[in-house]
Scaffold this motif. Structure first.
Motif, PDB file in Angstrom:
ATOM      1  N   LEU A 157       0.800  -1.160  -0.022  1.00  0.00           N
ATOM      2  CA  LEU A 157       0.150   0.114   0.153  1.00  0.00           C
ATOM      3  C   LEU A 157       0.747   1.316  -0.091  1.00  0.00           C
ATOM      4  CD1 LEU A 157      -2.802   1.444   0.176  1.00  0.00           C
ATOM      5  CD2 LEU A 157      -2.445   1.107   2.656  1.00  0.00           C
ATOM      6  N   SER A 158       1.817   1.198   0.639  1.00  0.00           N
ATOM      7  CA  SER A 158       2.998   2.611   0.679  1.00  0.00           C
ATOM      8  C   SER A 158       3.534   2.674  -0.741  1.00  0.00           C
ATOM      9  CB  SER A 158       3.913   2.123   1.323  1.00  0.00           C
ATOM     10  OG  SER A 158       5.072   3.005   1.697  1.00  0.00           O
ATOM     11  N   LYS A 159       3.829   1.447  -1.413  1.00  0.00           N
ATOM     12  CA  LYS A 159       4.162   1.617  -2.704  1.00  0.00           C
ATOM     13  C   LYS A 159       3.135   2.325  -3.638  1.00  0.00           C
ATOM     14  CE  LYS A 159       6.547  -0.814  -6.673  1.00  0.00           C
ATOM     15  NZ  LYS A 159       7.158  -1.792  -7.094  1.00  0.00           N
ATOM     16  N   GLU A 160       1.823   1.866  -3.387  1.00  0.00           N
ATOM     17  CA  GLU A 160       0.788   2.184  -4.253  1.00  0.00           C
ATOM     18  C   GLU A 160       0.585   3.778  -3.974  1.00  0.00           C
ATOM     19  OE1 GLU A 160      -2.403  -0.144  -3.369  1.00  0.00           O
ATOM     20  OE2 GLU A 160      -1.476  -2.039  -4.288  1.00  0.00           O
ATOM     21  N   THR A 161       0.677   4.189  -2.757  1.00  0.00           N
ATOM     22  CA  THR A 161       0.483   5.552  -2.292  1.00  0.00           C
ATOM     23  C   THR A 161       1.419   6.450  -3.019  1.00  0.00           C
ATOM     24  OG1 THR A 161      -0.594   4.886  -0.084  1.00  0.00           O
ATOM     25  CG2 THR A 161       0.211   7.026  -0.362  1.00  0.00           C
ATOM     26  N   LEU A 162       2.874   6.012  -3.075  1.00  0.00           N
ATOM     27  CA  LEU A 162       3.712   6.765  -3.465  1.00  0.00           C
ATOM     28  C   LEU A 162       4.054   6.907  -4.932  1.00  0.00           C
ATOM     29  CD1 LEU A 162       6.778   5.282  -1.313  1.00  0.00           C
ATOM     30  CD2 LEU A 162       5.865   7.584  -1.112  1.00  0.00           C
ATOM     31  N   ALA A 163       3.395   6.019  -5.509  1.00  0.00           N
ATOM     32  CA  ALA A 163       3.173   5.905  -6.896  1.00  0.00           C
ATOM     33  C   ALA A 163       2.115   6.996  -7.516  1.00  0.00           C
ATOM     34  CB  ALA A 163       2.904   4.633  -7.521  1.00  0.00           C
ATOM     35  N   GLU A 164       1.142   6.951  -6.827  1.00  0.00           N
ATOM     36  CA  GLU A 164       0.238   8.174  -6.960  1.00  0.00           C
ATOM     37  C   GLU A 164       0.646   9.436  -7.176  1.00  0.00           C
ATOM     38  OE1 GLU A 164      -3.018   7.030  -4.360  1.00  0.00           O
ATOM     39  OE2 GLU A 164      -3.639   5.362  -5.732  1.00  0.00           O
ATOM     40  N   LEU A 165       1.703   9.970  -6.237  1.00  0.00           N
ATOM     41  CA  LEU A 165       2.120  11.172  -6.182  1.00  0.00           C
ATOM     42  C   LEU A 165       3.158  11.702  -7.026  1.00  0.00           C
ATOM     43  CD1 LEU A 165       3.325  10.708  -2.370  1.00  0.00           C
ATOM     44  CD2 LEU A 165       0.944  11.437  -3.312  1.00  0.00           C
ATOM     45  N   ASN A 166       3.538  10.789  -8.086  1.00  0.00           N
ATOM     46  CA  ASN A 166       4.407  11.437  -9.279  1.00  0.00           C
ATOM     47  C   ASN A 166       5.603  12.109  -8.660  1.00  0.00           C
ATOM     48  OD1 ASN A 166       2.456  10.178 -11.183  1.00  0.00           O
ATOM     49  ND2 ASN A 166       1.189  12.036 -10.765  1.00  0.00           N
ATOM     50  N   LEU A 167       6.189  11.363  -7.844  1.00  0.00           N
ATOM     51  CA  LEU A 167       7.595  11.960  -7.180  1.00  0.00           C
ATOM     52  C   LEU A 167       8.571  12.169  -8.513  1.00  0.00           C
ATOM     53  CD1 LEU A 167       7.415  10.165  -3.770  1.00  0.00           C
ATOM     54  CD2 LEU A 167       6.716  12.605  -4.184  1.00  0.00           C
ATOM     55  N   PRO A 168       9.404  13.294  -8.067  1.00  0.00           N
ATOM     56  CA  PRO A 168      10.614  13.368  -9.026  1.00  0.00           C
ATOM     57  C   PRO A 168      11.639  12.140  -8.730  1.00  0.00           C
ATOM     58  CG  PRO A 168      10.798  14.866  -7.352  1.00  0.00           C
ATOM     59  CD  PRO A 168       9.266  14.255  -7.297  1.00  0.00           C
ATOM     60  N   GLU A 169      12.278  11.600  -9.696  1.00  0.00           N
ATOM     61  CA  GLU A 169      13.282  10.497  -9.402  1.00  0.00           C
ATOM     62  C   GLU A 169      14.433  10.842  -8.467  1.00  0.00           C
ATOM     63  OE1 GLU A 169      16.340   8.016 -12.330  1.00  0.00           O
ATOM     64  OE2 GLU A 169      15.070   9.419 -13.312  1.00  0.00           O
TER      65      GLU A 169
END
Length: 398
Positions: A347-359
């Protein structure tokens, strides 16, 4: 008030035959307190409350299905008198809705209450009016249902989305189509202005709200909840375990019964959706139902934790203006909680993926975080600890 009776003897026979469930907790993390064997030997009554103007009668204990992947746990909860189950379009990549749909297929439609959610980016994309109904259709197909009882726009963190005419229009069409009996918002943002905005718009029937004993703006939130309740909005509580652990290191599980009872003292909340994933966790919740009033020891326990640093981010957003990269730090702190509190890295990974964070997150600060969190979080340290989750293959995540 009418009450649902749980046949615990029947449940005991069923769980003994079915075996153990999964190892970790989600949506609200449950604590492994002393065994509640005495509860298994008798019947328990679950009080019910009315969900605002919807008129739906809900047991005060429901189920957040988010991480559960064992339909036997759904069967145990349903057989125990729990009738409300909360899922979402994105949980487990859609497999969560599929599991819920498979379990309830063939059961009388009026014997259970289903809520699901769809999340979208804001500001809205140009194709919102096309994509949103498609997501709803996909959820209904997975659930094998013609409609859901409650449909939420998921994880709203601003007032603008709640009041956006395009969002309102989409929800109006959804209700008119009969594909959702009632609509609402889910929010982790702890922003009372959102509740007032929902009242103002008039279309929102239910609010799924992050609510627990750690909240620092509790007085303001309670006042907003009361205003919304008077306007007919029904409330469901989530994140009631405040991260699920007592300590910032995430090593000591919290007293789940005390946390549940604390929320039940607020009669404006019709129900709570803890995310139990095995029979012991379910029994812990049912033990709380048996004696839903806080005792002195539990009150002292929660009071001692109120000022202690834990994993629950207050979502106050005072960090937002401090970060040179303008990172969505509250959401990242939520992802950190999912990994180190809930033990739910997927779930943590799914949440982070939704944030479109810079590399290269935090590269401009060169290891010296500029954020001073009022709750005492070492934000830089927590971001460093959560970054690897973004690149770990799903097969290695829990």
């Amino acid at each position: 008030m009418k009450q649902n009776v749980i046949n615990r003897r029947r449940f005991l026979r069923m769980t003994a035959a079915a075996g153990a469930g999964a190892a970790f907790f989600t949506e609200d993390v449950m604590a492994a307190k002393p065994p509640v064997k005495s509860v298994l030997q008798e019947q328990v009554e679950i009080p019910v409350r009315t969900l605002g103007r919807t008129g739906i009668q809900l047991p005060i204990l429901s189920m957040g299905v988010m991480r559960a992947d064992n339909p036997s746990v759904l069967r145990a909860a349903f057989s125990s008198g729990i009738t409300h189950f909360d899922t979402a379009h994105g949980y487990q990549g859609g497999k969560n809705e599929e599991m819920v749909g498979a379990f309830f297929a063939g059961k009388p439609r009026d014997s259970y209450i289903i809520a699901t959610k769809v999340k979208f980016d804001y500001p809205l994309h140009e194709d919102f009016e096309k994509v949103f109904p498609e997501q709803v259709e996909t959820s209904l197909k997975r659930l094998k249902m013609d409609y859901v009882d409650i449909f939420y726009i998921h994880a709203i963190d601003n007032v603008e989305a709640i009041k956006d005419p395009r969002v309102i229009g989409a929800l109006e069409k959804l209700k008119e189509s009969g594909k959702a009996r009632f609509v609402g918002i889910s929010t982790h943002a702890n922003n009372p202005k959102q509740l007032d905005a929902a009242v103002e718009m008039g279309i929102y029937d239910v609010i799924l709200l992050s609510y627990n004993f750690k909240m620092k703006n509790l007085a303001e939130t309670d006042a907003a909840v009361e205003r919304a309740t008077k306007a007919g909005i029904g409330f469901v509580a989530m994140k009631t375990m405040a991260g699920g652990v007592e300590d910032a290191a995430g090593k000591k599980k919290i007293n789940a019964q005390a946390c549940l009872k604390w929320v039940w003292q607020n009669k404006h909340f019709a129900t709570i959706i803890p995310g139990y994933t095995n029979y012991d966790e379910l029994d812990e919740c049912l033990a709380a139902v048996k004696s839903p009033e806080l005792n002195e020891e539990e009150n002292r326990y929660l009071a001692a934790l109120r000022e202690q640093e834990m994993l629950y981010c207050q979502q106050c957003r005072q960090c937002s203006n401090q970060c040179p990269e303008h990172l969505p730090i509250p959401d990242m702190m939520r992802a950190y909680m999912y990994t180190y509190g809930y033990k739910f890295a997927q779930l943590s990974k799914e949440t982070l993926a939704e944030l479109n964070l810079p590399e290269n997150v935090c590269s401009s600060c060169k290891g010296e975080c500029k954020v001073a969190c009022p709750s005492g979080f070492n934000v830089g340290q927590k971001i460093a600890a959560i970054k690897p989750v973004m690149t770990i293959p799903d097969a290695f995540l829990t």
